[in-house]
Design a protein around this motif. Structure first.
Motif, PDB file in Angstrom:
ATOM      1  N   SER A  15       0.184  -1.208   6.601  1.00  0.00           N
ATOM      2  CA  SER A  15       0.285  -1.794   5.265  1.00  0.00           C
ATOM      3  C   SER A  15      -0.120  -0.759   4.234  1.00  0.00           C
ATOM      4  CB  SER A  15      -0.625  -3.025   5.136  1.00  0.00           C
ATOM      5  OG  SER A  15      -1.992  -2.634   5.217  1.00  0.00           O
ATOM      6  N   ARG A  16       0.179  -1.051   2.977  1.00  0.00           N
ATOM      7  CA  ARG A  16      -0.262  -0.172   1.887  1.00  0.00           C
ATOM      8  C   ARG A  16      -1.788  -0.156   1.817  1.00  0.00           C
ATOM      9  NH1 ARG A  16      -2.362   2.563  -0.996  1.00  0.00           N
ATOM     10  NH2 ARG A  16      -1.873   3.328  -3.088  1.00  0.00           N
ATOM     11  N   GLU A  17      -2.403  -1.309   2.068  1.00  0.00           N
ATOM     12  CA  GLU A  17      -3.858  -1.390   2.026  1.00  0.00           C
ATOM     13  C   GLU A  17      -4.497  -0.557   3.129  1.00  0.00           C
ATOM     14  OE1 GLU A  17      -2.009  -4.354  -0.256  1.00  0.00           O
ATOM     15  OE2 GLU A  17      -1.801  -4.005   1.914  1.00  0.00           O
ATOM     16  N   ALA A  18      -3.787  -0.404   4.236  1.00  0.00           N
ATOM     17  CA  ALA A  18      -4.321   0.388   5.342  1.00  0.00           C
ATOM     18  C   ALA A  18      -4.543   1.836   4.932  1.00  0.00           C
ATOM     19  CB  ALA A  18      -3.388   0.316   6.542  1.00  0.00           C
ATOM     20  N   LEU A  19      -3.731   2.348   4.002  1.00  0.00           N
ATOM     21  CA  LEU A  19      -3.921   3.718   3.539  1.00  0.00           C
ATOM     22  C   LEU A  19      -5.292   3.893   2.883  1.00  0.00           C
ATOM     23  CD1 LEU A  19      -0.418   4.523   1.986  1.00  0.00           C
ATOM     24  CD2 LEU A  19      -1.284   5.207   4.233  1.00  0.00           C
ATOM     25  N   ASP A  20      -5.715   2.888   2.140  1.00  0.00           N
ATOM     26  CA  ASP A  20      -7.035   2.967   1.500  1.00  0.00           C
ATOM     27  C   ASP A  20      -8.145   2.968   2.543  1.00  0.00           C
ATOM     28  OD1 ASP A  20      -5.813   2.932  -1.016  1.00  0.00           O
ATOM     29  OD2 ASP A  20      -5.818   0.741  -1.064  1.00  0.00           O
ATOM     30  N   ALA A  21      -7.993   2.118   3.554  1.00  0.00           N
ATOM     31  CA  ALA A  21      -8.997   2.070   4.621  1.00  0.00           C
ATOM     32  C   ALA A  21      -9.031   3.393   5.381  1.00  0.00           C
ATOM     33  CB  ALA A  21      -8.698   0.912   5.568  1.00  0.00           C
ATOM     34  N   ILE A  22      -7.864   3.966   5.635  1.00  0.00           N
ATOM     35  CA  ILE A  22      -7.797   5.232   6.360  1.00  0.00           C
ATOM     36  C   ILE A  22      -8.482   6.336   5.582  1.00  0.00           C
ATOM     37  CG2 ILE A  22      -6.191   7.029   7.130  1.00  0.00           C
ATOM     38  CD1 ILE A  22      -4.300   4.670   7.914  1.00  0.00           C
ATOM     39  N   ARG A  23      -8.271   6.360   4.274  1.00  0.00           N
ATOM     40  CA  ARG A  23      -8.935   7.383   3.454  1.00  0.00           C
ATOM     41  C   ARG A  23     -10.446   7.313   3.628  1.00  0.00           C
ATOM     42  NH1 ARG A  23     -11.775   7.641  -1.111  1.00  0.00           N
ATOM     43  NH2 ARG A  23     -11.671   9.576  -2.359  1.00  0.00           N
ATOM     44  N   GLU A  24     -11.011   6.128   3.535  1.00  0.00           N
ATOM     45  CA  GLU A  24     -12.458   5.981   3.676  1.00  0.00           C
ATOM     46  C   GLU A  24     -12.906   6.364   5.086  1.00  0.00           C
ATOM     47  OE1 GLU A  24     -14.416   5.388   1.121  1.00  0.00           O
ATOM     48  OE2 GLU A  24     -12.594   5.340  -0.105  1.00  0.00           O
ATOM     49  N   ASN A  25     -12.124   5.952   6.077  1.00  0.00           N
ATOM     50  CA  ASN A  25     -12.476   6.255   7.460  1.00  0.00           C
ATOM     51  C   ASN A  25     -12.466   7.762   7.727  1.00  0.00           C
ATOM     52  OD1 ASN A  25     -12.498   3.489   7.866  1.00  0.00           O
ATOM     53  ND2 ASN A  25     -10.493   3.439   8.850  1.00  0.00           N
ATOM     54  N   VAL A  26     -11.434   8.445   7.199  1.00  0.00           N
ATOM     55  CA  VAL A  26     -11.308   9.893   7.414  1.00  0.00           C
ATOM     56  C   VAL A  26     -12.525  10.620   6.861  1.00  0.00           C
ATOM     57  CG1 VAL A  26     -10.042  11.937   6.634  1.00  0.00           C
ATOM     58  CG2 VAL A  26      -8.800   9.982   7.569  1.00  0.00           C
ATOM     59  N   LEU A  27     -12.919  10.274   5.649  1.00  0.00           N
ATOM     60  CA  LEU A  27     -14.068  10.940   5.029  1.00  0.00           C
ATOM     61  C   LEU A  27     -15.344  10.647   5.805  1.00  0.00           C
ATOM     62  CD1 LEU A  27     -13.209  10.294   1.282  1.00  0.00           C
ATOM     63  CD2 LEU A  27     -12.923  12.428   2.558  1.00  0.00           C
ATOM     64  N   ARG A  28     -15.495   9.397   6.242  1.00  0.00           N
ATOM     65  CA  ARG A  28     -16.681   9.027   7.003  1.00  0.00           C
ATOM     66  C   ARG A  28     -16.736   9.744   8.355  1.00  0.00           C
ATOM     67  NH1 ARG A  28     -16.405   4.046   6.018  1.00  0.00           N
ATOM     68  NH2 ARG A  28     -15.035   3.494   7.765  1.00  0.00           N
ATOM     69  N   ALA A  29     -15.558  10.016   8.923  1.00  0.00           N
ATOM     70  CA  ALA A  29     -15.494  10.663  10.234  1.00  0.00           C
ATOM     71  C   ALA A  29     -15.559  12.181  10.155  1.00  0.00           C
ATOM     72  CB  ALA A  29     -14.212  10.242  10.954  1.00  0.00           C
ATOM     73  N   GLY A  30     -15.668  12.730   8.952  1.00  0.00           N
ATOM     74  CA  GLY A  30     -15.814  14.168   8.804  1.00  0.00           C
ATOM     75  C   GLY A  30     -14.532  14.919   8.506  1.00  0.00           C
ATOM     76  N   GLY A  31     -13.449  14.183   8.188  1.00  0.00           N
ATOM     77  CA  GLY A  31     -12.201  14.822   7.827  1.00  0.00           C
ATOM     78  C   GLY A  31     -12.178  15.206   6.364  1.00  0.00           C
ATOM     79  N   GLU A  32     -11.122  15.885   5.957  1.00  0.00           N
ATOM     80  CA  GLU A  32     -10.968  16.342   4.570  1.00  0.00           C
ATOM     81  C   GLU A  32      -9.624  15.881   4.028  1.00  0.00           C
ATOM     82  OE1 GLU A  32     -10.321  20.535   2.126  1.00  0.00           O
ATOM     83  OE2 GLU A  32     -11.349  20.565   4.067  1.00  0.00           O
ATOM     84  N   MET A  33      -9.621  15.230   2.879  1.00  0.00           N
ATOM     85  CA  MET A  33      -8.378  14.796   2.269  1.00  0.00           C
ATOM     86  C   MET A  33      -7.651  15.999   1.664  1.00  0.00           C
ATOM     87  SD  MET A  33      -8.229  11.633   2.931  1.00  0.00           S
ATOM     88  CE  MET A  33      -6.684  11.400   2.033  1.00  0.00           C
TER      89      MET A  33
END
Length: 300
Positions: free
Chosen positions: A74-92
Motif C-alpha cells: 500500500s501507499r501507507e506501507a512506504l511510510d512504515a518502511i521508511r521508519e523501519n529502515v532508519l530504525r534498522a540502521g539503513g540510510e534513505m
C-alpha cells in the motif's frame, strides 16, 4: 508467511558494459521482451503482469547492481518502511515520490542497507492483465540471492526494515520470505556482498529444460543443473550471461503459508556426493562460484 509491507519482488536493475549486446542476449536467447527504451537504458519484461522485470543501464567495463526493486502492499506501507529502515540502521537515498522517470510509474522510495545494498520499494506501478504463461518465456523474477559477509545482520535488517521472515536456513544460505513464494530474497553466507544470482520463473519443467538446450546452442552452457533444490523445492538450471552475471531458469517454486515449518542447517543435509534432491549434476564448478562473487552494488 508474508510481510505486512512488501507484496513481492518486482525487478532488478543492472549496469552493463554493452546495451546492444545485452538486448540481443536477453531478448533472443533468454526470451524477455523490450518494454521500454530510455536514455542509455533498456527495460525488459516477462510474460507476467509486471511492466518490466529487468532494467539494463549503460555502465562501465564491469556489471554492477543499480538497485533491487520490491513492491509495497500500500501507499501507507512506504511510510512504515521508511521508519523501519532508519530504525534498522539503513540510510534513505530518496524519500517517497512520484517515479516520473520510471516507465512503470507509481510512487517509490530508495534506501541502502548498512552494507551498501540499494533497494527501491514502489507502489502503484503499472501492471498488465494476467494472462496464460507463454511457452519457453520467463514469467517474472522469482528470487534474487545476495551474498553477505555478515548474514545474521543482513537477515535481521530484512526482517526489521521490510518484514521478511526466515523460511529456512541451510549451511550456506538464509531463505527470506515475504509472500507465497518460499523465498524472494536469499542471503548467501560468504565473505563478500556480491550478487549471487537472479532467478527467472519459467512456466514449467519443460521450459527449464528447453531453456538449457537453447542456452547451450547459443554458447552459454549450463553451469549447474538440471536439479531440484531442497529449500523451495524448485527446479533449476544456472548460467552465466555475456557479462558475468549468474542467472537461473527455475520452475515449481514451493508456495507456503503460515503453516509452513521452517528448518535449520541440520535438516538440509544431502548424502555424500549430492548437492540437490536428485543428485544428477555435479556441484557448481569454480567458474560459477567465481562469477557469484564479482557483481557488486553501485557505490553511493
Amino acid at each position: 508467511m508474508s510481510s505486512p509491507w512488501i507484496e513481492g519482488l518486482r525487478s532488478i536493475a543492472l549496469h552493463v558494459p554493452d546495451l546492444a549486446k545485452a538486448e540481443d542476449f536477453y531478448t533472443r536467447t533468454w526470451r524477455l521482451e523490450v518494454a521500454h527504451r530510455g536514455d542509455d537504458a533498456l527495460y525488459l519484461r516477462g510474460s507476467g503482469s509486471d511492466a518490466y522485470v529487468l532494467a539494463l543501464h549503460a555502465g562501465g567495463a564491469l556489471p554492477q547492481i543499480r538497485q533491487l526493486t520490491l513492491r509495497a502492499r500500500s501507499r501507507e506501507a512506504l511510510d512504515a518502511i521508511r521508519e523501519n529502515v532508519l530504525r534498522a540502521g539503513g540510510e534513505m537515498l530518496a524519500q517517497a515520490h512520484e517515479l516520473t522517470r520510471d516507465p512503470a510509474g507509481g510512487f517509490g522510495l530508495k534506501f541502502k542497507d548498512p552494507h551498501g545494498r540499494i533497494f527501491q520499494v514502489v507502489h502503484g506501478d503499472a501492471r498488465r492483465p494476467d494472462g496464460a504463461p507463454v511457452q519457453d518465456r520467463p514469467i517474472r523474477l522469482t528470487h534474487v540471492v545476495l551474498n553477505s559477509h555478515a548474514v545474521d545482520e543482513t537477515q535481521g535488517f530484512l526482517q526489521e526494515a521490510l518484514g521478511f521472515r526466515l523460511a529456512d536456513r541451510t549451511g550456506i544460505m538464509a531463505f527470506m520470505n515475504c509472500d507465497r513464494d518460499h523465498h524472494s530474497i536469499a542471503v548467501g553466507i560468504t565473505d563478500n556482498d556480491a550478487l549471487n544470482h537472479i532467478a527467472f520463473l519459467m512456466p514449467d519443467a519443460d521450459a527449464v529444460m528447453r531453456g538449457g538446450g537453447r542456452m547451450k546452442d547459443a554458447g552459454f552452457p549450463i553451469q549447474w543443473g538440471p536439479g531440484r533444490h531442497g529449500p523451495g523445492n524448485n527446479l533449476f538450471n544456472y548460467f552465466i550471461d555475456p557479462f558475468g552475471v549468474v542467472i537461473e531458469y527455475t520452475a515449481e517454486v514451493e508456495q507456503i503459508d503460515d503453516g509452513y515449518q521452517s528448518h535449520g542447517p541440520e535438516h538440509w543435509k544431502w548424502p555424500p556426493g549430492r548437492v540437490d534432491q536428485w543428485g544428477i549434476s555435479p556441484p557448481p564448478a569454480a567458474l560459477l562460484k567465481e562469477a557469484q562473487r564479482r557483481v557488486l552494488f553501485v557505490p553511493t
